[in-house]
Design a protein around this motif. Structure first.
Motif, short mmCIF file in Angstrom:
data_model
loop_
_atom_site.label_atom_id
_atom_site.label_comp_id
_atom_site.label_asym_id
_atom_site.label_seq_id
_atom_site.Cartn_x
_atom_site.Cartn_y
_atom_site.Cartn_z
N LEU A 502 0.83 -1.19 0.00
CA LEU A 502 0.00 0.00 0.00
C LEU A 502 0.88 1.26 0.00
O LEU A 502 0.64 2.21 -0.77
CB LEU A 502 -0.91 -0.03 1.23
N GLN A 505 2.30 1.84 -3.39
CA GLN A 505 1.30 2.34 -4.34
C GLN A 505 1.09 3.84 -4.12
O GLN A 505 0.97 4.61 -5.08
CB GLN A 505 -0.01 1.55 -4.20
N LEU A 532 -5.10 1.15 -6.14
CA LEU A 532 -4.92 1.66 -4.77
C LEU A 532 -6.05 1.15 -3.87
O LEU A 532 -5.82 0.66 -2.76
CB LEU A 532 -4.87 3.19 -4.77
N GLN A 535 -5.50 -2.44 -3.18
CA GLN A 535 -4.45 -2.66 -2.20
C GLN A 535 -4.92 -2.30 -0.80
O GLN A 535 -4.56 -2.94 0.17
CB GLN A 535 -3.22 -1.82 -2.56
N PHE A 536 -5.75 -1.26 -0.75
CA PHE A 536 -6.28 -0.90 0.56
C PHE A 536 -7.14 -2.03 1.11
O PHE A 536 -7.05 -2.39 2.28
CB PHE A 536 -7.09 0.40 0.52
N PHE A 539 -4.95 -4.74 2.38
CA PHE A 539 -4.33 -4.30 3.63
C PHE A 539 -5.33 -4.40 4.78
O PHE A 539 -5.04 -4.93 5.84
CB PHE A 539 -3.82 -2.85 3.45
N THR A 563 -4.19 7.10 2.46
CA THR A 563 -4.87 6.46 1.33
C THR A 563 -6.15 7.23 1.00
O THR A 563 -6.45 7.51 -0.16
CB THR A 563 -5.22 5.00 1.64
#
Ligand code: ARG
Length: 582
Positions: A502, A505, A532, A535-536, A539, A563
């Motif tokens: 993250l 990114q 993004l 990826q969040f 995460f 983010t």
């Protein structure tokens, strides 16, 4: 930004080894596959080839000389001479701290800001704005926003079509067919009606053809061009009525222009432009008309451009040349961007070529940013069921209505007024995003279901991702805790793969924004934000946030907040509004 630091140091190392090398080609880019690293450079292979050096040998020497210990693991050399760089977690954490202090949001403004004119939307007077104009409006607005964010001087100019032969017919229609009550109710529909009726009578291939009407239209046009008071007054009213309709749409879309210099603005500059082109030998007479020939330009061979018709009238090309001249003299831009559909490619190639002959030394970059068509589910250009062009206003209404169903289903507890406000943002956002996401040069199929889906690369998905992060902080606040980003960012630790992915990114926001501005491709930003958000999600599934403790918790909260900020900033550049909840 870390990428820039690596690039700079690589350029310095190259300069030490090859003092004559052109460093502008020594670039470091995000690695398409994380397997190989976070960033890579293929520049050394080209440099070695030019100098007949062994590329791997050159790469080895330069890698040995590169000072990157503070940022990266040891540089890897791959294949025939690629350099691969992998960021150290500590370097990423330090970068996050700087962002948490508010010193940047993972991008830097351009080091050399330039002046750019963006010519977009540019609908025609007395015709409804239809879906064909939406792509120009949405793409152009996004490019203008991106360029502004990066610190460039942006001038937006709506080059509306407010001049031309159609006004002869419109004037005949206005004087002989106008229904004032209908004009009050829906001015554009009435203008369109009278235009169609007269146009049919002026078209030799239509059963309604009537030579007398054609003659009348010509005469009205000549009177208008001669400055006749009555005709000028009617013409001005038609422009004002159209502008009202355009402004309503622009207001809904959140689009604004610095200038609206329509085609007519250039009327008294046309003759001079033509005279200059003639005296410089750029155009010559052929069968009574004045033309530019491009026999030495292969793609334009046998495609001469008319700049003065046989009857002495100027045309679209003449107007665009005078417009260019005016913009150059007024704003001295470094770039002019024209956003229109792909069918105007020949036109702009001709205009740019003539302009280059006219001003061979002008350092202005001329960019025709063209786009494909919006297709219906049947793969034909999008139309209503009865085969008419879809009006933009109707399309936006439908987007909001359909979004309301999605929002109401998801949030039945919210009051209707709030549901409607969220639906407005989601619906308009979905239309914009669907337009920005595809490669602009390809046609795309317009699908309500696809653009309003909560899963997949869509506006609702991204907006939802952003609101989900908001809700983490709402929970935090409800439990009585205050969150101070700068304080939390002072001491960070990144360890989990999902945290690192993250953070990396986030790092690439800068690269993407500059690429959008440089290549005029908002789809890069759409895809970046989609990744993004993905990826969040990864995460958030792998790393508990509120249940974690100490530095780990602080780090994760910082990742959440940053983010959110990047998502919100990215969406704003795309022209989307982010609701508080969804
Ligand atoms: N009015 C034109 C159309 O609707 C677009 C104008 C684009 N801008 C320009 N400078 N030619 O097709």
């Amino acid at each position: 930004m870390l990428r820039q630091s690596i690039e700079q140091r690589l350029q310095q190392a190259v300069a030490r080894r090859l003092p004559d090398a052109d460093l502008t080609s020594v670039l470091v880019r995000p690695c398409p596959d994380p397997k190989f690293g976070d960033y890579q450079s293929n520049a050394l292979m080209g440099l070695a080839k030019q100098r007949r050096l062994n590329p791997r040998q050159l790469a080895t020497e330069i890698a040995a000389d590169l000072q990157l210990d503070d940022l990266c693991e040891p540089t890897e050399i791959a294949g025939p001479g690629f350099l691969n760089f992998r960021l150290k977690p500590a370097a990423l954490a330090a970068m996050l701290s700087v962002a948490a202090r508010g010193e940047h949001l993972f991008f830097r403004p351009a080091t050399e800001p330039y002046t750019v004119v963006v010519d977009f939307s540019s609908p025609n007077v007395a015709k409804p704005m239809h879906v064909g104009h939406i792509r120009s409006t949405i793409l152009g607005d996004c490019l203008a926003r991106t360029l502004r964010l990066l610190g460039h001087r942006v001038i937006t100019d709506n080059h509306i079509g407010d001049w031309g032969t159609q006004f002869g017919m419109l004037l005949v229609g206005w004087k002989t067919l106008l229904d004032e009550a209908a004009l009050d109710r829906d001015p554009i529909a009435e203008l369109e009606r009278i235009y169609r009726a007269v146009n049919a009578r002026c078209s030799e291939d239509k059963p309604e053809f009537d030579p007398a009407t054609l003659e009348q239209a010509r005469a009205e046009l000549v009177k208008l061009q001669g400055g006749d008071e009555e005709n000028t007054g009617i013409w001005r009213r038609m422009i004002a009525l159209s502008q009202q309709q355009f402004d309503t749409i622009y207001g809904r879309l959140g689009v604004r222009f610095d200038h609206t210099f329509g085609e007519s603005f250039y009327n008294d500059r046309l003759a001079e432009a033509v005279t200059e082109l003639e005296s410089r030998g750029i155009v010559r007479e052929s069968e009574g008309a004045l033309l530019a020939f491009f026999d030495d330009v292969p793609p334009l061979k046998n495609q001469p451009a008319i700049v003065r018709k046989r009857d002495g009238a100027a045309n679209y090309t003449t107007t665009d040349l005078a417009t260019l001249q005016y913009r150059l003299a007024t704003w001295n831009p470094d770039e002019i961007i024209y956003v229109t559909d792909g069918r105007q490619q020949l036109h702009f190639q001709q205009v740019f070529e003539i302009f280059r002959r006219w001003h061979p030394d002008a350092p202005v970059r001329l960019s025709h940013v063209w786009f494909g068509s919006i297709l219906g589910e049947n793969n034909q250009p999008l139309k209503t069921r009865s085969g008419e062009n879809i009006k933009l206003a109707d399309l936006l209404d439908e987007a909001e209505e359909r979004a309301l169903r999605v929002v109401a289903e998801k949030n039945p507890e919210l009051p209707e007024s709030e549901q409607r406000e969220i639906a407005r943002m989601v619906g308009l956002g979905a239309v914009k995003y669907a337009d920005l996401l595809p490669n602009r040069q390809s046609d795309y199929v317009f699908s309500w279901d696809k653009m309003l889906a909560l899963n997949g690369n869509t506006a609702p998905y991204l907006l939802y991702a952003a609101t989900r992060i908001r809700s983490i902080f709402r929970k935090l606040a409800e439990s009585g805790e205050t969150f101070d980003l700068a304080a939390a960012g002072a001491d960070l630790t990144l360890a989990e793969p999902a945290e690192l992915a993250l953070a990396k990114q986030l790092q690439n926001f800068d690269f993407v924004l500059h690429a959008v501005a440089e290549e005029h491709r908002p789809n890069y930003l759409c895809n970046y934000l989609y990744e993004l958000a993905g990826q969040f999600t990864g995460f958030y599934e792998a790393c508990p946030v509120l249940r974690a403790e100490g530095t780990v918790r602080a780090t994760r909260l910082v990742l959440c907040e940053l983010t959110f900020r990047v998502l919100a900033q990215g969406l704003e550049v795309l022209g989307l509004e982010v609701p508080e909840r969804m």
